[in-house]
Design an enzyme around this catalytic site. Structure first.
Site, PDB file in Angstrom:
ATOM      1  N   ARG A 154       0.770  -1.243   0.000  1.00 57.72           N
ATOM      2  CA  ARG A 154       0.000   0.000   0.000  1.00 57.72           C
ATOM      3  C   ARG A 154       0.798   1.289   0.000  1.00 57.72           C
ATOM      4  O   ARG A 154       0.839   1.995  -0.973  1.00 57.72           O
ATOM      5  CB  ARG A 154      -0.969   0.022   1.193  1.00 57.72           C
ATOM      6  CG  ARG A 154      -1.779  -1.252   1.309  1.00 57.72           C
ATOM      7  CD  ARG A 154      -3.181  -0.942   1.596  1.00 57.72           C
ATOM      8  NE  ARG A 154      -3.459  -0.958   3.032  1.00 57.72           N
ATOM      9  CZ  ARG A 154      -4.689  -0.842   3.530  1.00 57.72           C
ATOM     10  NH1 ARG A 154      -5.694  -0.662   2.720  1.00 57.72           N
ATOM     11  NH2 ARG A 154      -4.896  -0.887   4.814  1.00 57.72           N
ATOM     12  N   ASP A 178      -3.399 -12.610   1.778  1.00 58.95           N
ATOM     13  CA  ASP A 178      -4.667 -11.955   2.091  1.00 58.95           C
ATOM     14  C   ASP A 178      -5.584 -12.949   2.781  1.00 58.95           C
ATOM     15  O   ASP A 178      -5.486 -14.155   2.546  1.00 58.95           O
ATOM     16  CB  ASP A 178      -5.341 -11.412   0.831  1.00 58.95           C
ATOM     17  CG  ASP A 178      -6.416 -10.384   1.199  1.00 58.95           C
ATOM     18  OD1 ASP A 178      -6.049  -9.227   1.438  1.00 58.95           O
ATOM     19  OD2 ASP A 178      -7.602 -10.759   1.290  1.00 58.95           O
TER      20      ASP A 178
HETATM   21  C1  LIG Z   1     -10.482  -7.315   5.738  1.00 57.28           C
HETATM   22  C2  LIG Z   1      -9.116  -7.768   5.285  1.00 57.28           C
HETATM   23  C3  LIG Z   1      -8.735  -8.069   3.934  1.00 57.28           C
HETATM   24  N1  LIG Z   1      -7.419  -8.460   3.963  1.00 57.28           N
HETATM   25  C4  LIG Z   1      -6.933  -8.402   5.252  1.00 57.28           C
HETATM   26  C5  LIG Z   1      -7.997  -8.013   6.097  1.00 57.28           C
HETATM   27  C6  LIG Z   1      -7.925  -7.936   7.601  1.00 57.28           C
HETATM   28  C7  LIG Z   1      -7.220  -6.727   8.099  1.00 57.28           C
HETATM   29  C8  LIG Z   1      -7.927  -5.404   7.878  1.00 57.28           C
HETATM   30  O1  LIG Z   1      -9.085  -5.286   8.278  1.00 57.28           O
HETATM   31  O2  LIG Z   1      -7.297  -4.522   7.306  1.00 57.28           O
HETATM   32  C9  LIG Z   1      -5.601  -8.781   5.737  1.00 57.28           C
HETATM   33  C10 LIG Z   1      -4.424  -8.518   4.898  1.00 57.28           C
HETATM   34  N2  LIG Z   1      -4.346  -8.106   3.597  1.00 57.28           N
HETATM   35  C11 LIG Z   1      -3.043  -7.980   3.210  1.00 57.28           C
HETATM   36  C12 LIG Z   1      -2.232  -8.389   4.302  1.00 57.28           C
HETATM   37  C13 LIG Z   1      -0.721  -8.519   4.165  1.00 57.28           C
HETATM   38  C14 LIG Z   1       0.128  -8.428   5.290  1.00 57.28           C
HETATM   39  C15 LIG Z   1       0.179  -7.067   5.955  1.00 57.28           C
HETATM   40  O3  LIG Z   1       0.850  -6.181   5.450  1.00 57.28           O
HETATM   41  O4  LIG Z   1      -0.426  -6.922   7.026  1.00 57.28           O
HETATM   42  C16 LIG Z   1      -3.088  -8.690   5.369  1.00 57.28           C
HETATM   43  C17 LIG Z   1      -2.762  -9.138   6.789  1.00 57.28           C
HETATM   44  C18 LIG Z   1      -2.545  -7.545   1.900  1.00 57.28           C
HETATM   45  C19 LIG Z   1      -3.427  -6.748   1.019  1.00 57.28           C
HETATM   46  N3  LIG Z   1      -4.737  -7.022   0.696  1.00 57.28           N
HETATM   47  C20 LIG Z   1      -5.203  -6.102  -0.185  1.00 57.28           C
HETATM   48  C21 LIG Z   1      -4.167  -5.166  -0.485  1.00 57.28           C
HETATM   49  C22 LIG Z   1      -4.271  -3.962  -1.429  1.00 57.28           C
HETATM   50  C23 LIG Z   1      -4.431  -4.324  -2.854  1.00 57.28           C
HETATM   51  C24 LIG Z   1      -3.215  -4.082  -3.704  1.00 57.28           C
HETATM   52  O5  LIG Z   1      -2.139  -3.772  -3.188  1.00 57.28           O
HETATM   53  O6  LIG Z   1      -3.323  -4.248  -4.926  1.00 57.28           O
HETATM   54  C25 LIG Z   1      -3.040  -5.584   0.260  1.00 57.28           C
HETATM   55  C26 LIG Z   1      -1.667  -4.973   0.271  1.00 57.28           C
HETATM   56  C27 LIG Z   1      -6.557  -6.117  -0.782  1.00 57.28           C
HETATM   57  C28 LIG Z   1      -7.685  -6.240   0.134  1.00 57.28           C
HETATM   58  N4  LIG Z   1      -7.942  -7.332   0.931  1.00 57.28           N
HETATM   59  C29 LIG Z   1      -9.051  -7.097   1.708  1.00 57.28           C
HETATM   60  C30 LIG Z   1      -9.545  -5.798   1.353  1.00 57.28           C
HETATM   61  C31 LIG Z   1     -10.756  -5.143   1.980  1.00 57.28           C
HETATM   62  C32 LIG Z   1      -8.709  -5.290   0.343  1.00 57.28           C
HETATM   63  C33 LIG Z   1      -8.863  -4.004  -0.457  1.00 57.28           C
HETATM   64  C34 LIG Z   1      -8.637  -2.773   0.302  1.00 57.28           C
HETATM   65  C35 LIG Z   1      -7.250  -2.635   0.915  1.00 57.28           C
HETATM   66  O7  LIG Z   1      -6.327  -2.213   0.245  1.00 57.28           O
HETATM   67  O8  LIG Z   1      -7.149  -2.977   2.078  1.00 57.28           O
HETATM   68  C36 LIG Z   1      -9.594  -8.028   2.715  1.00 57.28           C
END
Ligand SMILES: Cc1c2[nH]c(c1CCC(=O)O)Cc1[nH]c(c(CCC(=O)O)c1C)Cc1[nH]c(c(CCC(=O)O)c1C)Cc1[nH]c(c(C)c1CCC(=O)O)C2
Length: 346
Positions: A34, A79
């Site tokens: 991010r 994720d």
């Molecule tokens: C609800 C949830 C998700 N994923 C996750 C949760 C629980 C934690 C929280 O509430 O923030 C957990 C998660 N997602 C990701 C990690 C990686 C490890 C870390 O850095 O913590 C972790 C631990 C990578 C990711 N997962 C996601 C991204 C962004 C997309 C991208 O980089 O292209 C990353 C780095 C995509 C994702 N994945 C999810 C959403 C809602 C989204 C889109 C919005 C966003 O950016 O958060 C579901």
């Protein structure tokens, strides 16, 4: 409990186990990705699930915050939605919008489309990534594995996309409690196998993310979330220190502590002293800096992080944000957060 004694900086593990430490450990939820330019560059070349499924890429992204920001732990880049995928649901990640599950679970026949998979057949790439990350970390800091809590995964599997209220998911539970509990138990069984696989592959501790736990009343949190989290914690806590982060579910801190989890995550809406009162003395608290506060000027960040550390007091505290780091946080602000914790002494 299996413990990697070759880790040089094991502050996180010692703090989770209630052992004495020289200082408070620090990491940030969602620290991999991010806001880091090095991550954004990789995002231009590979799709999200390509980044998750390729162990070399997942390893590189996992190590970025350790190298660039200096956190005391790495968290696996993956994720929570790889679990619904492994159970047989299609999951897409739409740029700038978030997750999309085009065929969500609404009926018994939808439930028949999914299964409790063999995690070695479906999630082997995560275990391969963990093995590679442990090798590349070379004992610098511990590696955190993770999974979504069954309730939070149900939210996405039923609603089919992100939501502020997850009212369709809640409606499903209230209209079809039998189906909801079947689904929650299937997710629970998958998650237990998945986390055990992560620990066997080398994860030093695991965190369960219940991002949407705070949408439920205390009673419904017990019914639709905590009884499943309890099963997961019971199954893994003797294999690795276990952290439960149920955002907004502070009214159940006492019950969460009683699961035997080693750590409990809290958000910024509850004061550390109050959380300690609810959780009791024998669990480590993790949190709880408001992620948006990292947009403040760095002198303000330093002052408020110091106040947070004092409010938690020495021991049994892991400094963290109260939820994931925001994409628009400047890297030097993240570094100010981490450095302030690392420089502070009681
Ligand atoms: C609800 C949830 C998700 N994923 C996750 C949760 C629980 C934690 C929280 O509430 O923030 C957990 C998660 N997602 C990701 C990690 C990686 C490890 C870390 O850095 O913590 C972790 C631990 C990578 C990711 N997962 C996601 C991204 C962004 C997309 C991208 O980089 O292209 C990353 C780095 C995509 C994702 N994945 C999810 C959403 C809602 C989204 C889109 C919005 C966003 O950016 O958060 C579901």
């Amino acid at each position: 409990m299996k413990r990697d004694t070759t880790i040089k900086n094991d502050l996180l593990i010692r703090t989770l186990l209630g052992e004495p430490t020289e200082r408070t450990p620090v990491w940030m939820m969602r620290q991999a990705g991010r806001y880091l330019p090095e991550y954004i560059r990789l995002r231009e070349k590979y799709s999200f699930f390509e980044r998750c499924q390729n162990p070399q890429l997942a390893c590189e992204i996992t190590l970025q915050p350790v190298d660039i920001v200096g956190v005391d732990a790495a968290i696996l880049f993956s994720d929570i939605l790889v679990v619904p995928q492994a159970m047989g649901l299609e999951v897409q990640l739409i740029e700038k919008q978030g997750p999309l599950l085009p065929d969500p679970i609404k009926t018994q026949s939808d439930l028949n489309r999914i299964k409790v998979p063999d995690v070695n057949d479906t999630l082997y790439y995560v275990f391969d990534a963990i093995k590679l990350i442990k090798q590349e970390l070379n004992g610098r800091v511990p590696l955190i594995g993770f999974a979504g809590a069954p309730w939070t995964l149900l939210c996405y599997m039923v609603q089919g996309k992100g939501s502020k209220t997850f009212d369709e998911a809640k409606g499903f539970c209230y209209q079809n409690p039998g189906l909801a509990h079947t689904l929650l138990q299937m997710i629970t069984d998958t998650t237990i196998r998945y986390l055990k696989g992560q620990i066997a592959a080398g994860a030093d501790t695991v965190q369960i993310f219940d991002s949407w736990g705070g949408l439920l009343s205390k009673q419904d949190f017990e019914t639709f979330s905590l009884q499943y989290i309890r099963q997961i914690v019971a199954a893994v806590k003797d294999e690795a220190p276990t952290i439960v982060f149920a955002k907004g579910a502070w009214s159940s801190l006492e019950e969460m502590a009683a699961t035997g989890a080693h750590g409990l995550g809290i958000d910024w809406c509850i004061e550390p002293a109050m959380a300690r009162k609810f959780a009791g003395a024998h669990v480590t608290l993790q949190g709880n800096f408001d992620p948006a506060k990292l947009l403040s000027p760095t002198p303000v960040i330093r002052k408020e992080v110091t106040q947070m550390l004092q409010a938690f007091g020495p021991g049994r505290h892991v400094a963290n944000l109260g939820h994931g780091i925001l994409p628009n946080v400047p890297v030097d602000h993240a570094r100010a957060f981490v450095d302030t914790v690392k420089e502070f002494r009681f």
